[in-house]
Design an enzyme around this catalytic site. Structure first.
Site, short mmCIF file in Angstrom:
data_model
loop_
_atom_site.label_atom_id
_atom_site.label_comp_id
_atom_site.label_asym_id
_atom_site.label_seq_id
_atom_site.Cartn_x
_atom_site.Cartn_y
_atom_site.Cartn_z
N GLU A 85 41.25 37.08 54.32
CA GLU A 85 39.82 37.41 54.17
C GLU A 85 39.19 36.41 53.22
OE1 GLU A 85 38.96 41.51 53.21
OE2 GLU A 85 37.18 40.95 52.04
N GLU A 90 29.28 38.07 47.76
CA GLU A 90 29.65 39.47 47.60
C GLU A 90 29.38 39.94 46.18
OE1 GLU A 90 33.46 42.27 48.78
OE2 GLU A 90 33.86 40.33 47.83
#
Length: 262
Positions: A85, A90
């Site tokens: 990932e 974020e």
């Protein structure tokens, strides 16, 4: 613009749509009142195509932020965490700067030693599991990389290069986007120091990252935002926050385009 596998469902609920100027908007339901602990409709949209390495450029005009919100622009492979990932953009709540993170199976670490990077290395162990999903992360110090600071200047561009040397991420504010990106002839060699760099010298990216789909989402509470809600200085409880639709009037991604070069 990337073709999204859940675009039609999101559009049916008016959570994803294209503005007259071509900007793609993804949002949280901001009209339905819920009981505390109820589930509010949000959006997660992923590419139909999967990728193995390449140069990925996202021009983002605005992003969600605020108490209870956990927005992310990321990519992920199959059988998490085995396919890896990559979290490009974020954060949670009213965080002021961006966090760049990798999550992998066992056998991947990172170090900033002998690497030129703009962000500060926070954690070095990339291996992740349900018990420990920290990953190996860099924390930016630039207030235009996330949240209100990002939105106030009309956002900007996030670009990441994934090749045999590793994974590099750059952030360019709206006022400093390189001409080669604007002209759709990007040349990463001319961009200078990346914000984050995970070198293949300590993590074999070929084995740890494969078949990635590109994803935008907006999580409400969840493992990260829910666990840090009170410590972030947010009022009441996360469940109560989610119940009130007026808290989400600006919880929107506004994306000008996503481009992939291979």
């Amino acid at each position: 613009m990337v073709n999204y596998q859940t675009k039609e469902n999101a559009q049916a609920k008016n959570l994803a749509y294209v503005q007259d100027d071509g900007t793609f908007v993804m949002k949280v339901d901001d009209s339905t009142w819920l009981a505390s602990g109820g589930y509010r409709d949000s959006v997660r949209i992923s590419s139909q195509k999967s990728y193995n390495q390449g140069l990925f450029i996202a021009d983002i005009y605005a992003m969600p932020h605020g108490c209870s919100l956990w927005p992310a622009w990321w990519s992920v492979g199959p059988n998490w965490p085995n396919g890896g990932e990559i979290d490009i953009l974020e954060g949670v709540h009213d965080q002021t700067t961006n966090q760049y993170t990798l999550h992998t199976a066992d056998g991947c670490t990172t170090s900033s030693a002998n690497l030129k990077v703009a962000a500060a290395l926070s954690t070095t162990q990339c291996a992740s599991s349900g018990a420990d999903n920290t990953g190996c992360a860099y924390i930016d110090s630039d207030a235009t990389t996330y949240g209100s600071g990002f939105n106030l200047i009309g956002g900007g561009v996030y670009a990441h290069l994934w090749d045999s040397d590793g994974i590099k991420v750059w952030h360019f504010p709206r006022t400093a986007i390189p001409e080669d990106i604007t002209n759709k002839a990007p040349n990463p060699d001319s961009w200078g120091t990346p914000a984050a760099f995970w070198s293949s010298s300590s993590c074999d990216v070929t084995n740890h990252f494969y078949d990635h789909t590109l994803t935008f989402d907006i999580t409400l509470c969840g493992d990260w935002a829910g666990a840090t809600y009170s410590s972030a200085g947010c009022p009441g409880t996360c469940a109560d926050r989610v119940a009130d639709p007026t808290n989400f009037s600006t919880a929107k991604w506004k994306v000008n385009y996503v481009a992939v070069y291979q």
